[in-house]
Design a protein around this motif. Structure first.
Motif, PDB file in Angstrom:
ATOM      1  N   GLN A  64       0.832  -1.210   0.000  1.00 34.75           N
ATOM      2  CA  GLN A  64       0.000   0.000   0.000  1.00 34.75           C
ATOM      3  C   GLN A  64       0.865   1.257   0.000  1.00 34.75           C
ATOM      4  N   LEU A  65       1.918   1.258   0.799  1.00 38.53           N
ATOM      5  CA  LEU A  65       2.815   2.408   0.840  1.00 38.53           C
ATOM      6  C   LEU A  65       3.520   2.605  -0.497  1.00 38.53           C
ATOM      7  N   ALA A  66       3.948   1.523  -1.133  1.00 39.92           N
ATOM      8  CA  ALA A  66       4.611   1.620  -2.433  1.00 39.92           C
ATOM      9  C   ALA A  66       3.660   2.188  -3.487  1.00 39.92           C
ATOM     10  N   GLU A  67       2.398   1.768  -3.448  1.00 39.08           N
ATOM     11  CA  GLU A  67       1.404   2.285  -4.385  1.00 39.08           C
ATOM     12  C   GLU A  67       1.147   3.772  -4.140  1.00 39.08           C
ATOM     13  N   ALA A  68       1.015   4.170  -2.881  1.00 40.30           N
ATOM     14  CA  ALA A  68       0.789   5.577  -2.542  1.00 40.30           C
ATOM     15  C   ALA A  68       1.967   6.433  -3.005  1.00 40.30           C
ATOM     16  N   LEU A  69       3.156   5.950  -2.787  1.00 43.92           N
ATOM     17  CA  LEU A  69       4.366   6.658  -3.194  1.00 43.92           C
ATOM     18  C   LEU A  69       4.429   6.799  -4.710  1.00 43.92           C
ATOM     19  N   SER A  70       4.115   5.743  -5.413  1.00 47.91           N
ATOM     20  CA  SER A  70       4.124   5.763  -6.872  1.00 47.91           C
ATOM     21  C   SER A  70       3.115   6.779  -7.423  1.00 47.91           C
TER      22      SER A  70
END
Length: 157
Positions: A64-70
């Motif tokens: 989820q954090l990687a998606e938000a960052l992307s």
């Protein structure tokens, strides 16, 4: 005065830091779940199973954090543009009762709190009840919070 680019940079950096921590926690939990020490010694020993659930949860959080960052990195230039009304990318100063608060309307990262030069900024997304109240308002616009308390928009950047 806050600058929107500083807020975006701080949010991206905070999500990066949280992603690294979640990734490490996921790897540590997965390593423990598969370690010889966590092997069940009886049918009631669920330590290894619990560790695998923890690893899966940590991996989900990292995803989820990687998606938000992307999302934030991909939309950075659009988010940095000046806004005249509350919309995605707006940095909004509101008066809530006697307090003055800053909000950044982002596509992801909702609920994060950033502190820049002693000023606290709360990240909100379109899913938040506050965002529904603020959407489309300009400086001078009034709104009512979900709890019935009045608020007003002081500035939109």
């Amino acid at each position: 005065m806050l600058e929107k680019s500083q807020v975006i940079d701080a949010l991206i950096e905070k999500l990066r830091t949280e992603l690294v921590a979640a990734d490490h926690a996921s790897r540590d939990a997965a390593a423990y779940a598969t370690d010889e020490e966590s092997r069940a010694e009886s049918k009631w020993d669920t330590q290894g199973l619990e560790a695998s659930y923890l690893a899966a949860g940590q991996a989900g959080q990292a995803k989820q954090l990687a998606e938000a960052l992307s999302i934030l990195q991909g939309q950075r230039s659009d988010l940095a543009r000046p806004c005249s009304s509350v919309q995605r990318g707006a940095l909004v100063q509101c008066k809530l009762g006697r307090a003055t608060e800053w909000f950044f309307f982002a596509p992801s990262g909702g609920g994060e709190t950033l502190t820049l030069d002693g000023t606290e900024v709360t990240v909100i997304t379109a899913d938040s009840p506050l965002a529904h109240r603020l959407l489309g308002l300009s400086a001078g616009g009034d709104f009512t919070l979900p709890n019935g308390a009045p608020g007003s928009v002081l500035a939109v950047l």
